[in-house]
Design a protein around this motif. Sequence first.
Motif: not given
Length: 798
Positions: A609-618, A668-675
């Motif tokens: 989740i942390g890596t995904f959010l950091d990449r998204q924030q960029a 949030m949808c993307e994180v749910t699928r990744k989990i």
Amino acid sequence: MARNYTLEKARPVAPEEVEEGIVVRANGKYQYTIDKFPFNSRLCFEELIKDWDRKRREKVCEADRILADRLFELLEDAPEFLGPIDDLSILDKHKEIIDIFLSGLVPTSRRDTQLAVVSNPFNPNGFYKTPAFEEMYQKKQAGLMLSKEPEQLKSFMIIRPSIEVLNKFYKQDIHIDLPTIFTIQNPHSDLEKHYKSQLDLNYVDIKALKPPKKLSPTQINELLTNINDLELWQKYIPPENFEFRGVVVMNLIDITDEEAISRVKDILLEKDAVVDRSRLLHIQHHMRTLFKISDLRLGITAIDCNNRQSSLYPDQLANSLLSGTNFKLLDKKYSGSAYCRMCTYKEAVLIEDIKKESWKTPLEEALLDRGIRNILVAPLTNMQGEIIGILELGSPNPCEINSISALLLDELVPLFTIAVERKREEITNQVEAVIREQYTAVHPTVSWRFQETASKLLEDRSQKGMEAQIEDIVFEDVYPLYGQMDIVGSSTIRNKGIQQDLIKNLELALDVASLGLELLHYPLLDQLILKIHEHLTHIRTGIDSSDEAKILEFLFSEVHPIFEQIRVRDKETSDRVEAYFKELDPDLNIIYRDRKAYEESVGMINDMIGTFLDRQQAAVQQMFPHYFEKYKTDGVEYNIYMGQSLVKNQNFDYIHLKNLRLWQLLSMCEVTRKIRVLQEKMPVPLTTAQMILVHNTPLTIKFHLDEKQFDVDGAYNVRYEILKKRVDKSIIEGTNERLTVSGKIAIVYTQDKEEREYMTYLEYLIQKGQITPDIERVNLAPVQGVSGLRALRITVQE
């Protein structure tokens, strides 16, 4: 009005470094000589005779009048004294006259102590030296150094006389301070003596051999603003056009203490003065001169006295007399040591002879082992009264460092304090830079505000001093977005993992103890087996917060010590004990399997989740700059703030907020699928429940210096923080069902307009195939301090 000029003091130079005969070695000793004094200089007693004539006429002092009368009787037979004297053998023929002259220049009562030379102008190799001066040079000294480089000495021999010419022939009133510092080192020790030259030019007259050049005020000012331009000075005031006649007394004033302190201060002002070994040795050298102890030892280290520990960076700022040992200077087990007493009473502690101390801690014993019998330990205290360092002086000889030394040290302690504090701050800044880079960096969106505040503080300090206060960093009217991805049932799963590990650990221990009892017949093993059964019976029914600590204490203090004893008594028992210990985690020394699997799974979720959010924030920051911070617990939560006050050169519009809210839903949808995909790789299959908190009213946030983070500001805005902390525990009104459910996203809100806005986003997500069409609308049961909450709950499409 008199004008004063002081030239910068140069570094000391050894004779072997000096060129062109300014300092030469002769007859086994060092002498100070001038190769070529550019002005004509002649010995002449005319001005001195005028002074004696005045004494005779004014009759102020009867002794002076008698000597003056005698002097003028002698001068009747020595007319050569009424003009310049080039043949110094004349002085030997008229010793009584010279003695009278000298009595007025160097008092007889002080000649055994006063270091003085009498000569013609600007010639230190005079015709008379006091006994004290002669004795100093007769001693076999190791060397002599001067405070000025050769070129600077040349400059002094041109500028100083030229200033006197300006004063006499061009009606100037200029005073210039150009002392020369003589340093003499004792060949049998590391100690030095420092002397400052002082010239008495009261009996000197200047004769113009040619008419002086006409100089305009502009030309004179040009000379004074180019004090080191020797060619310019010699052009306007040609030395060959003037002659200095008279008698000069050069006194050497002992300034050893002042010079030693000055040189220590100069070194302490340099970068890394208290960490660089070579600089510390130079400081120690000058401290030895100051305290007149040839084998004085210096120690300096940074500490945290309040916490009774050494500095956070001992390798960089630890040069104690006990450096290299494993001792912690302020450890309570050394209570009563010089170091602990210094910390307790915040004052210097002196031990005149450690060997004779009736009660010594291991620290004092260690000092003796290092050859130190006499020690002074002084605290370095900052402006807040906190001890930030220790200054140590040590000597191998008892009583060399005494209470007088402590008084002398008082002048140096502030200098060492500043140097230590400066280095501590520098290292702290370096550490904080790493922390900011790795953990809590100032967010780029708001970095401009921090830079402005820091610049304003520096400006205020330049005007008001250190009492200037830093301004609060506050951003008004910002919109908050809060998201949470929480691991479902994390506490239950963690406790179950702990329970299974403890049961397995106790069962293995029971197996070993039972075999040991059978083979060795130890009564203690029978008692141990009973206790293991008791713990197993209790923990199989469940586990509470204290069970883990109790069982671990039982394993470490009772089970493992007995196993260590029986492993050497019998081979079969030894093999079983060996197998037991191999089953344990090598770092924790317990069974650590189920809990480790759980923690690894939590780490996988948090990292993903942390890596995904950091990449998204960029990418998302490109939409519109906003403040973003995330926290990892059992899952990940984050705060976002957006508003006009956060940005400096862009215009905020509500459309930017709507854009970010839609991104939040999509992410949030993307994180749910990744989990869901990640579950297949986890040692323990975990899942998360997602939640978004909607707050449509702008807030004020403030940066809290103590916590190094932003938080809402003002009583009204605190309600939002309460919501964040309690809403994830909410249940649906009229049921016992938790709002947050695995595989779903809950959107919590309070107002109808917020629901309408989010329904437009959800319709878009349905069309894009991100979520299923079945949207739940629920009311939430009141939680402590919060009521009237509603929520939309959506299911993420597979």
